[in-house]
Design an enzyme around this catalytic site. Sequence first.
Site, short mmCIF file in Angstrom:
data_model
loop_
_atom_site.label_atom_id
_atom_site.label_comp_id
_atom_site.label_asym_id
_atom_site.label_seq_id
_atom_site.Cartn_x
_atom_site.Cartn_y
_atom_site.Cartn_z
N LYS A 22 2.95 -2.55 5.99
CA LYS A 22 1.95 -2.55 4.91
C LYS A 22 2.25 -3.67 3.91
O LYS A 22 1.36 -4.42 3.52
CB LYS A 22 1.99 -1.19 4.19
CG LYS A 22 1.26 -1.16 2.88
CD LYS A 22 1.33 0.19 2.20
CE LYS A 22 2.47 0.39 1.26
NZ LYS A 22 2.44 -0.40 0.02
N ASN A 23 3.51 -3.78 3.50
CA ASN A 23 3.86 -4.72 2.43
C ASN A 23 3.86 -6.18 2.90
O ASN A 23 4.01 -7.08 2.08
CB ASN A 23 5.21 -4.38 1.81
CG ASN A 23 5.12 -3.15 0.93
OD1 ASN A 23 4.03 -2.63 0.69
ND2 ASN A 23 6.26 -2.68 0.43
N ARG A 92 -1.82 -1.23 -6.67
CA ARG A 92 -1.30 -2.30 -7.54
C ARG A 92 -1.31 -3.66 -6.85
O ARG A 92 -1.50 -4.69 -7.48
CB ARG A 92 0.18 -1.99 -7.82
CG ARG A 92 0.48 -1.33 -9.05
CD ARG A 92 1.98 -1.38 -9.24
NE ARG A 92 2.31 -2.30 -10.29
CZ ARG A 92 2.83 -3.48 -10.12
NH1 ARG A 92 3.12 -3.92 -8.91
NH2 ARG A 92 3.09 -4.25 -11.15
N ARG A 121 6.00 -0.83 -14.24
CA ARG A 121 5.65 -1.91 -13.31
C ARG A 121 4.71 -2.97 -13.88
O ARG A 121 3.56 -3.10 -13.47
CB ARG A 121 5.06 -1.33 -12.02
CG ARG A 121 6.03 -0.44 -11.31
CD ARG A 121 5.45 0.12 -10.04
NE ARG A 121 5.63 -0.78 -8.92
CZ ARG A 121 5.21 -0.50 -7.69
NH1 ARG A 121 4.56 0.60 -7.45
NH2 ARG A 121 5.42 -1.34 -6.71
N ILE A 334 15.95 0.01 -9.29
CA ILE A 334 14.76 -0.85 -9.31
C ILE A 334 13.66 -0.29 -10.21
O ILE A 334 13.10 -1.01 -11.04
CB ILE A 334 14.18 -1.05 -7.87
CG1 ILE A 334 15.27 -1.51 -6.90
CG2 ILE A 334 13.00 -2.03 -7.88
CD1 ILE A 334 15.75 -2.92 -7.07
N ARG A 406 -1.64 6.18 2.42
CA ARG A 406 -1.63 4.80 1.90
C ARG A 406 -0.70 3.93 2.73
O ARG A 406 -0.91 2.71 2.81
CB ARG A 406 -1.13 4.79 0.45
CG ARG A 406 -2.13 5.29 -0.55
CD ARG A 406 -1.65 5.00 -1.95
NE ARG A 406 -1.11 3.65 -2.01
CZ ARG A 406 -0.12 3.27 -2.82
NH1 ARG A 406 0.42 4.12 -3.65
NH2 ARG A 406 0.32 2.03 -2.81
C1 UD1 Z 1 7.18 -4.32 -4.02
C2 UD1 Z 1 6.72 -3.39 -2.92
C3 UD1 Z 1 7.16 -1.96 -3.22
C4 UD1 Z 1 8.67 -1.91 -3.47
C5 UD1 Z 1 9.09 -2.95 -4.51
C6 UD1 Z 1 10.60 -3.06 -4.66
C7 UD1 Z 1 4.69 -4.44 -2.12
C8 UD1 Z 1 3.20 -4.40 -2.02
N1 UD1 Z 1 5.26 -3.47 -2.84
O1 UD1 Z 1 6.56 -3.88 -5.23
O2 UD1 Z 1 6.82 -1.13 -2.11
O3 UD1 Z 1 9.02 -0.62 -3.95
O4 UD1 Z 1 8.60 -4.26 -4.14
O5 UD1 Z 1 11.18 -3.35 -3.44
O6 UD1 Z 1 5.33 -5.30 -1.55
N2 UD1 Z 1 9.02 -6.32 -12.68
C9 UD1 Z 1 8.79 -6.72 -13.98
N3 UD1 Z 1 7.79 -7.64 -14.20
C10 UD1 Z 1 7.03 -8.14 -13.19
C11 UD1 Z 1 7.28 -7.73 -11.87
C12 UD1 Z 1 8.28 -6.82 -11.64
O7 UD1 Z 1 9.47 -6.28 -14.90
O8 UD1 Z 1 6.15 -8.95 -13.47
C13 UD1 Z 1 10.11 -5.36 -12.38
C14 UD1 Z 1 9.58 -4.04 -11.82
O9 UD1 Z 1 9.18 -3.14 -12.82
C15 UD1 Z 1 10.77 -3.54 -11.03
C16 UD1 Z 1 11.39 -4.85 -10.49
O10 UD1 Z 1 10.89 -5.89 -11.33
O11 UD1 Z 1 11.70 -2.94 -11.91
C17 UD1 Z 1 11.07 -5.17 -9.04
O12 UD1 Z 1 9.69 -4.94 -8.82
P1 UD1 Z 1 8.86 -5.80 -7.76
O13 UD1 Z 1 9.77 -6.38 -6.74
O14 UD1 Z 1 7.95 -6.71 -8.50
O15 UD1 Z 1 7.97 -4.66 -7.09
P2 UD1 Z 1 6.53 -4.86 -6.50
O16 UD1 Z 1 6.41 -6.27 -6.04
O17 UD1 Z 1 5.52 -4.30 -7.43
#
Ligand code: UD1
Length: 427
Positions: A22-23, A92, A121, A334, A406
């Site tokens: 999915k990701n 998201r 997030r 995370i 999902r």
């Molecule tokens: C992706 C995955 C999700 C997985 C996550 C962590 C997809 C579609 N989703 O989510 O399944 O659980 O990686 O492996 O690929 N953060 C910020 N600011 C930002 C972006 C992120 O503070 O602009 C923080 C987040 O709150 C979190 C950390 O960074 O604490 C990592 O999140 P991130 O890797 O961005 O997760 P997603 O990409 O949303």
Amino acid sequence: MDKLIVEGGHPLHGTVRISGAKNAALPLMAATLLAPGCHTLHNVPDLRDTRTMLSLLEQLGVRWEREGNTLRLHTESLTGAEAPYELVKTMRASVLVLGPLLSRNGFARVSLPGGCAIGARPIDFHLSGFEKLGVRTHLERGYVEATVEGALRGGIIHFDVPSVTGTENVLMASVLAEGKTVLKNAAREPEIGNLIDMLSAMGAQIEGKGTGRLVVHGARRLCAAEASIIPDRIEGGTYMLAVAAAGGDVQISGCEPCHLSALMEKLSLCGVDMETGAGSVRVACPAGDGKGLFRPRSVDITTSPYPGFPTDLQAQFMALMARGDGTSIIHETIFENRFMHVAELKRMGADIAIEGSRAVVRGVARERLCGAPVMATDLRASASLVIAGLSACGRTEISRIYHLERGYENMAAKLRALGAVIEQVRE
Ligand code: UD1
């Protein structure tokens, strides 16, 4: 709404085939917006999230057809540049269209995701990355409006934390930018490697795949491409944990064992036997307690970015540890609110205490983990309840399973084929 009814205590045997990730499917689908033409994606899982992404692409003017797990996407003419709240709030990852739309149109309007079940997030890393490439962003009634000032220009972007979709979004905005872009402390998840391969097939020049430093040399134009989605390591890991929890001997095929090494290391400490082959892992549980049921040794985990232990397998691992022999400390680093499954596991008899970002799981004997009516709160929490149900005594009823749909293709049918007693019924 549907619910799942699971009767615990039936070991799993046979072979299960893992679907496309999915990701990886979501960013690759978004990437088709970058170049006009007919793109072909193979091994695309048919999930609620991939269907949501198709609806979003349709609203942007993309036509598509699906033949089994192959998708053909026609991106010749785009008619929109907006990801509306109705779609972003259900998924998201809709924000992934922002980078490609900026590259292709110079403008995009995307609803801010807001909070979700597993934490705040934000998308601030995405936005500050775009700004380094010459994009002006501002917030207007819950929407981010992003406009390229002049042309996209290469820049240096440092991620405070390696964000997966942040890396993907900024990467997609940079492939057509003028000059060189450097992404530092980029995420290294295999799904990003899959995206880099597709972008390269489209004509992008990207160095550093698999590392935290990506260098992009902006291309003049990109063309439509054909790509295949990598196996879903989280689905693969979920089935490995299901076998460890229910007992049995299962061949997990169509997966990439090297993407699962952090989990396999922990499972081996739990006492689970594993044998890897090309594109498969055989998982077997010794019948430990003389009554034919395996009891895992308790093991600690700390979630971290790839190649560390994935946060997306934390809830499922906790369900296994609920019946562990000893105490396990599960440290979630995370997401700040990713213990929603704890209350539900406790309703089934699990002994778990939350201390800040750690959960202390004292394993209970199988007789004390009992089926109960529970509620799924998010995608991976739902999978953890299924795993707990497979290993508990009696009947577990899991409501709100739309979360599960999902991200897991035909989970009930795949488990049933392995001998699980599980059915999906209307509530
Ligand atoms: C992706 C995955 C999700 C997985 C996550 C962590 C997809 C579609 N989703 O989510 O399944 O659980 O990686 O492996 O690929 N953060 C910020 N600011 C930002 C972006 C992120 O503070 O602009 C923080 C987040 O709150 C979190 C950390 O960074 O604490 C990592 O999140 P991130 O890797 O961005 O997760 P997603 O990409 O949303």
